[in-house]
Every structure is written in C-alpha cells, then in structure tokens.
Design an enzyme around this catalytic site. Structure first.
Site, short mmCIF file in Angstrom:
data_model
loop_
_atom_site.label_atom_id
_atom_site.label_comp_id
_atom_site.label_asym_id
_atom_site.label_seq_id
_atom_site.Cartn_x
_atom_site.Cartn_y
_atom_site.Cartn_z
N PRO A 275 0.83 -1.21 0.00
CA PRO A 275 0.00 0.00 0.00
C PRO A 275 0.86 1.26 0.00
CG PRO A 275 -0.57 -1.46 1.84
CD PRO A 275 0.64 -2.02 1.21
N PRO A 276 0.32 2.38 -0.43
CA PRO A 276 1.09 3.63 -0.45
C PRO A 276 1.56 4.01 0.95
CG PRO A 276 -1.06 3.92 -1.49
CD PRO A 276 -1.06 2.57 -0.88
N GLY A 277 2.75 4.55 1.02
CA GLY A 277 3.25 5.06 2.30
C GLY A 277 3.88 4.02 3.19
N THR A 278 4.11 2.83 2.67
CA THR A 278 4.70 1.79 3.52
C THR A 278 6.21 1.74 3.42
OG1 THR A 278 4.10 0.26 1.75
CG2 THR A 278 2.72 0.26 3.71
N GLY A 279 6.80 2.65 2.63
CA GLY A 279 8.26 2.75 2.64
C GLY A 279 8.96 2.10 1.45
N GLU B 83 -9.71 -14.68 13.13
CA GLU B 83 -8.56 -15.19 12.37
C GLU B 83 -7.97 -16.42 13.06
OE1 GLU B 83 -7.96 -14.31 9.37
OE2 GLU B 83 -9.34 -12.62 9.42
N ASP C 7 -16.38 -15.29 3.84
CA ASP C 7 -16.15 -16.69 4.20
C ASP C 7 -17.35 -17.54 3.84
OD1 ASP C 7 -13.79 -15.84 5.34
OD2 ASP C 7 -14.61 -15.71 7.36
P1 ADP Z 1 5.81 4.40 -0.61
O1 ADP Z 1 6.88 4.61 -1.62
O2 ADP Z 1 5.65 2.97 -0.19
O3 ADP Z 1 4.50 5.00 -0.97
P2 ADP Z 1 7.50 6.10 0.93
O4 ADP Z 1 8.75 5.33 0.91
O5 ADP Z 1 7.39 7.23 -0.02
O6 ADP Z 1 6.26 5.14 0.72
O7 ADP Z 1 7.24 6.58 2.41
C1 ADP Z 1 6.77 7.86 2.71
C2 ADP Z 1 7.35 8.33 4.02
O8 ADP Z 1 6.85 7.57 5.10
C3 ADP Z 1 8.84 8.17 4.09
O9 ADP Z 1 9.49 9.28 3.56
C4 ADP Z 1 9.09 8.04 5.58
O10 ADP Z 1 9.14 9.30 6.19
C5 ADP Z 1 7.85 7.34 6.07
N1 ADP Z 1 8.07 5.91 6.19
C6 ADP Z 1 7.43 4.94 5.51
N2 ADP Z 1 7.86 3.73 5.88
C7 ADP Z 1 8.82 3.91 6.81
C8 ADP Z 1 9.65 3.04 7.55
N3 ADP Z 1 9.59 1.72 7.45
N4 ADP Z 1 10.53 3.60 8.42
C9 ADP Z 1 10.61 4.93 8.56
N5 ADP Z 1 9.86 5.81 7.88
C10 ADP Z 1 8.95 5.32 7.01
ZN ZN Z 2 -12.77 -14.95 7.84
#
Ligand code: ADP
Ligand code: ZN
Ligand code: MG
Length: 616
Positions: A203-207, A425, A501
C-alpha cells in the site's frame, strides 16, 4: 532577484563580445590594406621615416606601425619581428620597440574567447534551471527532458537502512543486493546471478521508495528515479524513447539503481486497453522489457519498481531476467510501528510522558507515512502552543486529525473490533493447522488490509496438487466457517465480517455437487451450466436444464454439507479452546504472527487424522 542579476550579466557579456569582434575585424581591415611587401617596397624607396614595433617578447610575432615620410601611417602584423627590425636598421630607419604588456595581449587575444565560453556556460545553466523548475541544486536533470529521470548521487540520496524502521526481513533480503552493487566483480567471478529487477508491492506510504533509496545509499551508488506516469504521454513513441534514454543513462553510471515508481502506469496487462492493443503504453512497456532483457546479467544495474496493484500488471514483467524477485511490503505491525515512531521522534524533542509503545498500539493500520505525518502534526501542535517539546497530549490531538485521513484508506479500529478480529482469524488458522490436507499457516494477521478486510490468514500450500480431493474441499469449507464460529463461541453477538467466508464455503459446496459429482443422491451429473453461458447474457438467458425438484435437492444438499462442516468446525474449536484463546492473545499482542510462533501454540496437539463427512 537572482534571475535579474543573471540577465544583466548576460547582456553585459553580449556587449563585450560584440565590441571585441568589432575591434578585431576593424584591425583586420587595415591589415589588408598594407602588407609586408608594401613595407619592403617602401623601405627600398626610402619612403619610411620610422617604424614602431609593438611586440610581446614571449612570441616572435608583433604589430609594426609604419610612419611614412609623407605623413601617412600604416600598420601590419609580422610573423618574425626581428627580420623587420634588421631590414629597417640596414636602411637607417628609426626603430622604436615597445614591449606589449601581458594584460593587453590577454585582452586582445584571449579575453574574447573567454567571454564566449562564459556565455555558453551561462546559457547552459539558465537552460537547465528552467528545465528543472528551480528545483534543488542536487537534482540533475538527465538529457534535458528526454528521459525525465532524476539522478541523485549516493551522497545526495541521504538514506540508509537506519532510516528504514521495521521491515527487518526485507532489509535482510536486500543486503545481498547492496553487497553486489558495492562489489559486482566478486559475484561475477563466481558466476552468481543477481536479480535484475525487484518488484516491491504494498500500500502507499509503507516505505517502498524509502527502501529503494536506502539501498542506493547503503551501496553508495547513483539513484535514478522516475515515475511510471512520466512515461505515459500524449504522443506515441515518447514513452518508449524515454525508456531508452533512461537505460542509456543508467548504463553510463553503473553500478546504479533505477527506481520506477507506480510501474502499473506502464506495465498494465497488454491488450486490455481501448485502442485495440497498439497504444502508447504498450509500446512503452515493450521497450522496458527489451531494455531489461538487453543489459547483461551482472551489468550492475538493478531496477527496482513499486506498485500497489500487482494483480493488474502484465505477467510478462515477472519473467526470469526481468522483475524476478518480488517483495511484499505490508502495513507495519505493532513492533514495526513503534520503531517507525522512534525514527521520526529521534529528531524531535519529546517529553517523558510520551509512550511510543502505547501510540504504536493504538495506530493499527497506519502506514509509515501516516506515522511520520502523526509525529509531524504533533510537533506543529506543540509549536502552536509555544512549547519546545512534544507531549502525549499533542500526539493524542494529532491522532484524531491524522486518523480521519487514515480512516478513509483503511480504518482506525477499536479495541473490541480488534479482539473480534483476533478470534476470527485464530479460528481460521487453528482449523488450517489441525486439518490434514490444508495449510500450513504461513502468516496470521489482524492488521487491516486497506481493502476492507480486518485481517487475514495466509496458508502456504506445501504440495503441488494435481487434483483437489473431496476431502480437501470439505476441509476448505470447514476452515472458511471457522472464523464465524470462533466469534460465536467467544462473543454474544456476531459480525458481518464473515460474509466473504460464507460465500466461499457455499461456493465450494455447490461446486462439489453440481460440477464434481461428489453427491450420492444427485449422481455424477453436471448441473452447472455456468460455463456455457456467455457472460453478457447471463441474467437474461438463464436456462435451467433440470427440474424444480432437482434444484431443491441441490439446495438441500448444499445446506447439509455446510451444516455438517459447521458442526465439525465447532467441535474442533471447542476441543481446542485454550489454543484459541492463546492464539487470539498472541495476535492482539503482536498483530502479525509467523508460522513458527503460530505452531508453537500447539504443543503436542496432533493434527486430526480423518475428516470423513457423510454426504448421504
Ligand atoms: P511508498 O513509496 O511505499 O509509498 P514512501 O517510501 O514514499 O512510501 O514513504 C513515505 C514516508 O513515510 C517516508 O518518507 C518516511 O518518512 C515514512 N516511512 C514509511 N515507511 C517507513 C519506515 N519503514 N521507516 C521509517 N519511515 C517510514
Ligand atoms: Zn474470515
Ligand atoms: Mg513511493
């Protein structure tokens, strides 16, 4: 302001150039009038009064000014001044020599060229700056808008594995890639094959972006980044040519990382477009595949791509030699969230009352980006109250603000919901484990998926089965019902969370009877005419080839299979109530548990051996 200053400088330089070109050409004009032969003639005719030699002693050449007896004045350049001087002295002509200073020599011959070079450099920088929209100075635009990729050198990336919290397994897995980039020769010597392409899904924002940058930072190699949507343009062929350019650049800077964000924008399943399959995107994708096939095994370029929709990608990109390694990046569990919070709290002053562990507990479903946002909002809140540190109150207030945004994407879940999900679960997982032909369980998670599911239990099919047996199908039904049954056993009410389910269980039961002939009463007859129906006319032309009576027996059979499986599942779960509690508790603590932790709960409880269910 800066732009203005540059413009004035540019105009002044232009003026200087025009002046220097003009003076150079005007002196050349007079040179054409009077030549060295004219001078010899004039000297022989004794017309010359005196000459004036202006020379830089570093070189034999110089300018000769000739004063004629009739009062005229001529000048020319001589390739060897000393010869002129000898001839003049022979004929008793007065010779005045003058050493030209270095600076004037510099001004007349070198300076105009310097100006020209300066102007060219100036135009270059103005052009580049206007292209990159005044962006940071560390961003170098490759090929002036051709590939659009932004290259950052290793020291400009500024991220290492230390900045990536959690994601321990993923980092572990990527360490060899870092090592390869640092020292490709070591791997090439052994004939090892390093993946060319790594696809990160999550998902978006997961790093994902962060992780790709961290690899470049760790390995100290250049980082090219481009978004899939940059390739998709109005004009056919632009995307493909950008891909070509990008890889040409990358090859010049290898070893390096090429990061393609949102790869789904280019790599969507081919032939699914409206334009009959020959559209721009398809060309771009083809070019990408050609490039990835084209560079050698260990050429030092590693292509990383990110997407949140693997299901819509063209399977061709997953072939060996392309993106042959896939890394799943999920939402972080409690421990991961706590670590991410720590990273983003490390550069902020935090009061002692801030309990990051508690914050981590109450933020299930938050991504790394959400958590970063939470800490940032807290800092802003603290500043707005003129405090120089962040306290728990700031975080709580920001949680509401940030949480609303998060809620749209996943859901902020209450403790009660979390407990229900944990038991649900656990119910699935325990049945997966205890039944002989399904499972084993790979992960159990109660982290919201963002696609509406509150959690998931993921089995890892161990055997590659050619056939699915009747027993396996029954066990699948039992597992499907386990979630709801666990809810019933523990709570006095049930949720709507089991609808998927129930649908799955019913689907299996129906197929057993109508397709596979597993029912004694109805025999080996196909009652399933789904396949003959074209999807368009499905509802309009539903034809039943059997009687009302048969239909009601089918319904009754489905019902009885599901009911029997239900009883079976309930019995197993009641017998293993302690494990159910233990599993739910572990899930509540960790949110996500792996196979070993999960199997550790069972001690010496044996797998069920027989699950014969009477289908008569
Ligand atoms: P994605 O590319 O998966 O959408 P990003 O890498 O752009 O996500 O993450 C956005 C911001 O969220 C990063 O710049 C960071 O500040 C924070 N972030 C996300 N995951 C982490 C992580 N595992 N550790 C530290 N910061 C994170
Ligand atoms: Zn279930
Ligand atoms: Mg990203």
């Amino acid at each position: 302001m800066r732009k203005h200053g540059g413009l004035i400088f540019y105009i002044v330089l232009l003026g200087i150039i025009i002046w220097s070109v003009w003076t150079a050409s005007s002196s050349r004009n007079s040179l054409e009038k009077y030549t060295i032969n004219d001078f010899y003639a004039d000297v022989n005719d004794e017309k010359v009064d005196k000459i004036y030699i202006s020379q830089d002693s570093h070189v034999p050449t110089g300018e000769i000014i000739v004063y004629l007896k009739d009062g005229n004045e001529e000048s020319f350049y001589a390739s060897d001044v000393s010869k002129i001087q000898d001839i003049a002295l022979e004929k008793n002509v007065t010779v005045i020599t003058d050493e030209v200073s270095d600076s004037s020599w510099f001004f007349t011959s070198v300076f105009p060229y310097l100006c020209m070079v300066a102007v060219i450099i100036l135009m270059f920088t103005i052009f580049i700056r206007s292209q990159s929209g005044g962006g940071g100075t560390n961003q170098k635009l490759m090929n002036f808008g051709r590939s659009r990729a932004i290259r950052k050198n290793a020291d400009e990336v500024g991220k290492t594995f230390k900045d990536v919290a959690g994601l321990q397994e993923e980092k572990e897995e990527l360490k060899e890639v870092v090592d390869f980039l640092k020292n490709p020769a070591k791997y090439t010597a052994l004939g090892a094959r390093i993946p060319k392409g790594i696809l990160m899904e999550g998902p978006p924002g997961t790093g994902k972006t962060l992780l790709a940058k961290a690899i470049a930072g760790e390995a100290k190699v250049p980082f090219f980044s481009i978004s899939g949507s940059d390739f998709v343009e109005m004009f056919v062929g632009v995307g493909a040519s950008r891909v070509r350019d990008l890889f040409a650049d990358a090859k010049a800077y290898a070893p390096c990382i090429v990061f393609i964000d949102e790869i789904d924008a280019v790599a969507r399943r081919r032939g699914a477009g409206m334009g009959g399959g020959h559209d721009e995107r398809e060309q771009t994708l083809n070019q990408l595949l050609v490039e990835m096939d084209g560079f050698g095994e260990n050429s030092g370029i590693i292509v990383m791509a990110a997407t949140n929709r693997v299901d819509i990608l063209d399977p061709a990109i997953m072939r060996p030699g392309r993106f042959d390694r896939k890394i799943l990046i999920g939402r972080p569990d409690v421990k991961g969230r706590q670590e991410i919070l720590k990273v983003h709290a490390s550069n902020k002053p935090i009061a002692e009352d801030v309990d990051l562990e508690q914050v981590a507990r109450s933020t299930a479903g938050f991504t790394g980006a959400d958590l970063e946002n939470l800490m940032n909002e807290s800092a802003i809140h603290a500043a707005s109250e003129n405090r120089s540190f962040i306290n728990m109150e700031d975080i709580k207030k920001s949680f509401i603000k940030v949480g609303i945004g998060v809620e749209k994407k996943s859901r902020v879940i209450s403790d009660r919901e979390k407990r229900i999900t944990a038991y649900h679960e656990a119910g699935h997982a325990i049945l997966f484990h205890l039944l002989p032909d399904v499972g084993p369980v790979y992960t159990v998670s109660i982290i919201p998926t963002g696609q509406g599911a509150a959690g998931y239990t993921m089995p890892l099919p161990e055997k590659d089965n050619m056939f699915i047996t009747k027993g396996m199908m029954l066990q699948e039904i039992i597992v499907s019902l386990g979630g709801r049954i666990a809810e019933e056993l523990i709570f006095d009410d049930v949720t709507t969370g089991a609808s998927q389910d129930i649908k799955q269980a019913t689907g299996y039961a129906r197929a057993m009877i109508t397709k596979y002939g597993f029912s004694k009463n109805l025999g080996m007859v196909n009652y399933d005419n789904d396949e003959e129906e074209v999807f368009i006319g499905r509802d309009l032309a539903h034809q039943r080839s059997f009687s009302e009576n048969t239909q009601s027996s089918i319904d009754a059979e489905i019902r009885s299979i599901v009911d029997e499986c239900y009883d079976r599942a309930k019995t197993i779960l009641v017998e293993n109530m302690e494990i159910l509690h233990a599993c739910a508790a572990l899930l509540l603590e960790k949110e996500r548990i792996g196979r070993d932790e999960f199997e550790g709960l069972f001690g010496d409880v044996k797998k069920q051996t027989v699950t014969e269910i009477n289908l008569d």
